[in-house]
Design a protein around this motif. Sequence first.
Motif, short mmCIF file in Angstrom:
data_model
loop_
_atom_site.label_atom_id
_atom_site.label_comp_id
_atom_site.label_asym_id
_atom_site.label_seq_id
_atom_site.Cartn_x
_atom_site.Cartn_y
_atom_site.Cartn_z
N LEU A 152 44.71 43.91 40.24
CA LEU A 152 43.70 43.23 41.05
C LEU A 152 42.43 43.01 40.24
CD1 LEU A 152 42.92 42.04 43.80
CD2 LEU A 152 42.17 44.34 44.48
N ALA A 153 42.02 44.03 39.49
CA ALA A 153 40.83 43.90 38.64
C ALA A 153 41.01 42.77 37.62
CB ALA A 153 40.53 45.22 37.93
N LEU A 154 42.21 42.66 37.06
CA LEU A 154 42.47 41.62 36.07
C LEU A 154 42.48 40.21 36.65
CD1 LEU A 154 45.28 43.34 33.91
CD2 LEU A 154 42.90 42.91 33.25
N CYS A 155 42.54 40.11 37.98
CA CYS A 155 42.45 38.81 38.65
C CYS A 155 41.00 38.31 38.71
CB CYS A 155 43.01 38.88 40.06
SG CYS A 155 44.79 39.08 40.15
N CYS A 156 40.03 39.19 38.43
CA CYS A 156 38.63 38.81 38.48
C CYS A 156 38.28 37.97 37.25
CB CYS A 156 37.73 40.03 38.54
SG CYS A 156 37.94 41.01 40.05
N ASP A 157 37.30 37.10 37.41
CA ASP A 157 36.86 36.26 36.30
C ASP A 157 35.91 37.02 35.38
OD1 ASP A 157 38.22 33.86 37.23
OD2 ASP A 157 36.79 33.94 38.88
N LEU A 158 35.08 37.86 35.94
CA LEU A 158 34.22 38.77 35.19
C LEU A 158 34.43 40.16 35.76
CD1 LEU A 158 30.82 36.81 35.06
CD2 LEU A 158 32.64 36.81 33.36
N LEU A 159 34.31 41.18 34.90
CA LEU A 159 34.59 42.54 35.35
C LEU A 159 33.54 43.49 34.78
CD1 LEU A 159 36.77 43.85 37.09
CD2 LEU A 159 38.11 44.26 35.02
N LYS A 192 47.57 38.81 27.45
CA LYS A 192 46.72 37.67 27.09
C LYS A 192 45.30 38.12 26.73
CE LYS A 192 49.31 34.25 29.75
NZ LYS A 192 49.74 33.39 28.62
N LEU A 193 44.86 39.23 27.32
CA LEU A 193 43.51 39.73 27.03
C LEU A 193 43.45 40.50 25.72
CD1 LEU A 193 42.03 41.08 30.40
CD2 LEU A 193 41.05 39.33 28.93
N VAL A 194 44.41 41.40 25.49
CA VAL A 194 44.26 42.34 24.37
C VAL A 194 45.28 42.13 23.25
CG1 VAL A 194 43.34 44.05 25.97
CG2 VAL A 194 45.75 44.18 25.32
N GLY A 195 46.28 41.26 23.45
CA GLY A 195 47.29 41.05 22.43
C GLY A 195 48.53 41.91 22.66
N ARG A 196 49.58 41.54 21.95
CA ARG A 196 50.90 42.13 22.19
C ARG A 196 50.96 43.62 21.87
NH1 ARG A 196 55.21 43.19 18.83
NH2 ARG A 196 54.17 42.15 17.10
N GLY A 255 37.82 43.95 25.29
CA GLY A 255 37.52 42.73 26.04
C GLY A 255 38.11 42.67 27.44
N ILE A 256 38.52 43.83 27.97
CA ILE A 256 39.06 43.85 29.33
C ILE A 256 37.93 43.72 30.35
CG2 ILE A 256 40.28 45.28 31.04
CD1 ILE A 256 41.79 46.55 28.64
N ILE A 257 36.78 44.31 30.02
CA ILE A 257 35.60 44.23 30.90
C ILE A 257 34.45 43.56 30.15
CG2 ILE A 257 36.28 46.27 32.21
CD1 ILE A 257 34.12 47.85 30.67
N ASN A 258 33.48 43.08 30.93
CA ASN A 258 32.30 42.44 30.34
C ASN A 258 31.20 43.42 29.98
OD1 ASN A 258 33.54 40.30 32.37
ND2 ASN A 258 32.48 39.18 30.77
N ARG A 259 31.01 44.41 30.87
CA ARG A 259 29.93 45.36 30.66
C ARG A 259 30.30 46.73 31.20
NH1 ARG A 259 24.36 43.21 32.98
NH2 ARG A 259 23.78 45.31 32.34
N LEU A 260 29.77 47.76 30.53
CA LEU A 260 29.91 49.15 30.98
C LEU A 260 28.53 49.59 31.46
CD1 LEU A 260 32.21 51.25 31.02
CD2 LEU A 260 31.36 52.10 28.83
N ILE A 261 28.46 50.11 32.69
CA ILE A 261 27.18 50.34 33.36
C ILE A 261 27.16 51.73 33.97
CG2 ILE A 261 25.69 49.50 35.25
CD1 ILE A 261 27.10 46.76 34.89
#
Length: 259
Positions: free
Chosen positions: A114-121, A150-154, A176-182
């Motif tokens: 579900l998280a991977l369905c988001c456009d930004l994370l 597709k995000l991180v490679g094979r 590159g799975i998430i945009n920012r760590l907060i």
Amino acid sequence: MNKSYEYIETSVKGQLGFITLDRPSVLNAINRPMVSEIVTVLEEFDKNENVRAIVLSGNGRAFAAGADIAEMADENAVDFELRNQFKDWDRIAMIKKPIIGAVQGFALGGGFELALCCDLLFAAEDAEFGFPEVNLGVMPGAGGTQRLTKLVGRTKAMEWLFTGKRISGREALHFGIINRLIAKELLLEETIKMAESIARQAPLSIRLIKESVLKAVDTPINEGMQFERKNFYLLFSSEDQKEGMKAFQEKRKPHFKGK
């Protein structure tokens, strides 16, 4: 929104639509009715002219700690095929408006999908991602093997999927799975800030940018370039393009209407 749901909370505040997973006693484990509710509201927000961006989060200690195993333990292959188990998940990919996810605690299995369905994370510093399905003798089925690869490679995807190993927030940021760590206490606030920033942009531009980027993921560059070009041309038939360029010339902020 007036309608109440069993497994999620929803609201509209300003130009943002909010969906919050709400089964905290089971760490927001995802069952079929919850997915149906999420998709129903996503589609309502997509049609609502007042909503320009969507924020997806989870109540309690986790975003979503996986699928509801009790729901699936006694199923068989024919049951899944006849039910078309993942048809609602496929509808998430049809949402045109940007979806910004906020993850705290666990996002495992179906929760990670579900998280991977988001456009930004955006993720809290305590966030952990992973696909533990292999430990149960199964595998992801709602897009996990595809979107993660597709995000991180094979090679990295294979490692995580083969082992079921947890992915820390820091690793998720690095790959590159998430945009920012907060910091956890600032997660929702910072996610909302980003969503509000996107909501102020020209809605048609955001819509066609999202469409073009998703096209780039799955097509050769020449085909993607042609698709991008058509969308670029299309925006020059919008009122927002005229307003945006006029505002630039007049040195003022544009007032976008999504038309």
